[in-house]
Design an enzyme around this catalytic site. Structure first.
Site, PDB file in Angstrom:
ATOM      1  N   ASP A 318      90.599  70.174  71.132  1.00 60.34           N
ATOM      2  CA  ASP A 318      90.068  69.076  71.938  1.00 60.34           C
ATOM      3  C   ASP A 318      88.539  69.122  71.855  1.00 60.34           C
ATOM      4  O   ASP A 318      87.930  69.918  72.534  1.00 60.34           O
ATOM      5  CB  ASP A 318      90.563  69.156  73.386  1.00 60.34           C
ATOM      6  CG  ASP A 318      90.513  70.572  73.977  1.00 60.34           C
ATOM      7  OD1 ASP A 318      90.490  71.566  73.228  1.00 60.34           O
ATOM      8  OD2 ASP A 318      90.497  70.672  75.213  1.00 60.34           O
ATOM      9  N   GLU A 524      81.388  81.133  71.593  1.00 61.45           N
ATOM     10  CA  GLU A 524      82.682  80.460  71.476  1.00 61.45           C
ATOM     11  C   GLU A 524      82.922  79.925  70.070  1.00 61.45           C
ATOM     12  O   GLU A 524      84.037  79.964  69.553  1.00 61.45           O
ATOM     13  CB  GLU A 524      82.692  79.319  72.486  1.00 61.45           C
ATOM     14  CG  GLU A 524      83.880  78.396  72.439  1.00 61.45           C
ATOM     15  CD  GLU A 524      83.640  77.144  73.271  1.00 61.45           C
ATOM     16  OE1 GLU A 524      84.623  76.621  73.793  1.00 61.45           O
ATOM     17  OE2 GLU A 524      82.479  76.709  73.390  1.00 61.45           O
TER      18      GLU A 524
END
Length: 574
Positions: A318, A524
């Site tokens: 996403d 991340e």
């Protein structure tokens, strides 16, 4: 009431679709905060659905309703700040820092193949990050469910980091890989136990341990976590505990609406799975973002878009051009009408793992059942998603209007479909999942296709070739995809594949190291185009921590090591 008027004015059905009164309140506060404070880069809508209440839900809702509004119906910023301070705790106040009992600052036999002292020092720093990411859920969460969106869990949890203050499903696989390198087997078992508790509660593992994630799952990797720990411990009790839970999770992914039927070019019918969130409203954690994306749409079209947004969140990607009809336009998401390569590879893997676990436990019935299920899925993947000409697998897009009924059941839809032959890192996940058996000559085709794909870059594996500004697109590289590509290449049995795997591993480790020394954190995501370059894009700022990045670096150093005389710096820095 202000809350009821807010929901009606937005045309939303949050309460009627099963979200609690607590979330209705928090979503309204999220929207009020955006209006009052503005939507700058530091505004994070997730924060406002994570904050625990100090007082009862009814008392807090009445206080919010009573706040003075300006003529444009916004709350003065100072008034809202005072309300938040008075009625809410901080977002991370319901999790307690925890030091796992099996953590040792210098683990026994840690990374025996790492001979470079600089690399070893950095690896120990990453190892120590498990302390920063380890949490216990406060007892107050279970005692006061109407004051918290967090779900109670009994064992130590490992959070990804930063804004992600709760457990996430597929992140946990790579966290576990890292924990096992760090010798933290008991902690790894606890991570699995937490996920199994959630699966028992819901019939599937939710996206994350928050009530607003109850409408969807994430890539199903629980069986891989269990296998990783079993191969380290040979704990049959773990398999016995897990088997019925995995059967239930498998049923979730292989029943409608997740499962769909399609026919191959020979007319043979196959069953494959898709992502499908049980949701058609804005995601509570991103309510203000989703309503902005759907602005101007009629109610029916907006509901479909919200469904496909939540479904993309279930995929873990996403967001990405992978799910868009118009690859630059998020409003054209069609996630729920796509048969994804990676999901079906994960489910094939699950079926093979359940077969393996059943054989160890002596359950011949389940062993036979899942051997057959894996064989059927393997055949379906090859018939529907494989392209021999291109040497890789492609997602299949279902036709919403082109369908018929099954010959065996005239109530079951059989969809028409078409491969969308666009290049994504997910196209190569079946190599990692073992969809092609050992010695299969098609493995060489996959290795060559990846080599020519344009995805292999100086600092890892790009997620796609298209730069859309979405975080699961070019030029971003993500640890889980890099790891699956490396492991797939290494397991290919092809000498060129093994060489590529080692080279990609080294470039990834170098890039992570360089970025770590620039930022002082593990990240991340990264930029695959240049060693040490930081990733970006998406609907929130770059996050630090970071669970799966830590786990992948440690597991790659465990696998490949690092010679004493090999430099760690980026090539252009030498």
């Amino acid at each position: 009431m202000v809350l009821e008027g807010f929901m009606a004015a937005c045309g939303q059905t949050v309460v009627s679709t099963g979200v609690s009164k607590l979330l209705t309140l928090l979503v309204a506060i999220q929207s009020a905060a955006l209006a009052s404070f503005g939507g700058g880069p530091d505004f994070d809508p997730k924060y406002y659905v994570d904050i625990p209440l100090r007082y009862s839900l009814n008392e807090t809702a009445r206080a919010f309703d009573a706040l003075p509004r300006l003529q444009n119906n916004t709350i003065p910023p100072r008034v809202l700040e005072q309300f938040l301070s008075q009625y809410f705790e901080l977002a991370d106040s319901n999790v307690i820092a925890d030091a796992p009992k099996d953590f040792n600052r210098i683990p026994q036999n840690f990374l025996p193949l790492v001979h470079n002292p600089q690399v070893r020092k950095w690896a120990l720093q990453i190892h120590e990050l498990w302390l920063e990411l380890s949490r216990k859920i406060s007892p107050s969460v279970a005692m006061n469910p109407n004051k918290n969106t967090l779900l109670p869990l009994n064992n130590t949890v490992l959070v990804p980091g930063a804004r992600f203050r709760e457990v996430y499903y597929w992140d946990s696989y790579w966290v576990i890989k890292g924990l096992l390198v760090s010798g933290m087997t008991d902690t790894a078992k606890g991570v699995i136990e937490n996920l199994m508790e959630l699966a028992e509660r819901y019939g599937f593992v939710p996206n994350g341990a928050r009530i607003y994630y109850e409408n969807r799952s994430q890539p199903p990797l629980l069986s891989m976590m269990i296998r990783a720990v079993y191969e380290k411990t040979h704990d049959k009790a773990l398999l016995k505990r897990a088997l019925p839970i995995l059967l239930r999770e498998h049923a979730f992914w292989t029943s409608e609406p997740h499962e769909v039927r399609v026919r191959d070019k020979n007319g043979d019918e196959h069953r494959l799975s898709r992502f499908w969130a049980h949701w058609n409203s804005p995601r509570p954690e991103s309510f203000t973002i989703d309503t902005h994306v759907a602005r101007g749409m009629n109610k029916s079209r907006a509901a479909q878009l919200y469904h496909d947004i939540a479904t993309a969140a279930e995929s873990g990607w996403d967001f990405s051009s992978r799910w868009m009809e118009d690859q630059q336009n998020l409003r054209t998401l069609r996630t729920s009408m796509i048969i994804p390569v990676d999901l079906n590879a994960f489910l094939f893997q699950m079926e093979k793992n359940v077969e393996y676990f059943a054989s160890i436990l002596g359950n011949q019935t389940i062993q036979t059942q899942f051997a057959s299920a894996a064989s059927d899925r393997q055949r379906a993947i090859q018939r529907i998603l494989w392209s021999r000409k291109r040497g890789q697998w492609f997602d299949a897009w279902l036709s919403p209007n082109g369908c018929s009924f099954s010959e065996n059941d005239n109530k079951t839809i059989v969809y028409e479909w078409k491969q969308k032959r666009l290049t994504y890192a997910s196209n190569f996940v079946p190599l990692w999942a073992g969809v092609l058996p050992k010695g299969d000559p098609r493995r060489a085709l996959v290795v060559e296709a990846l080599n020519k794909s344009g995805l292999v870059l100086p600092a890892g594996i790009a997620t796609s070739l298209r730069n859309t500004g979405q975080q699961w697109d070019f030029p971003n590289a993500w640890a889980p995809l890099v790891d699956m590509v490396i492991e797939g290449l290494d397991a290919s049995g092809i000498p060129r594949g093994k060489m590529m795997a080692k080279a990609i591993s080294q470039s990834w480790i170098r890039s992570n190291y360089e970025a770590y020394h620039q930022v002082g954190k593990m990240l991340e995501k990264y930029d695959a185009t240049s060693c040490g370059k930081i990733g970006g894009g998406g609907e929130y700022n770059l996050q630090t921590g970071f669970g799966w990045s830590n786990g992948v670096v440690l597991s790659l150093l465990q696998k490949y090591g690092w010679p004493a005389d090999k430099p760690l710096f980026c090539p252009d820095a030498l």
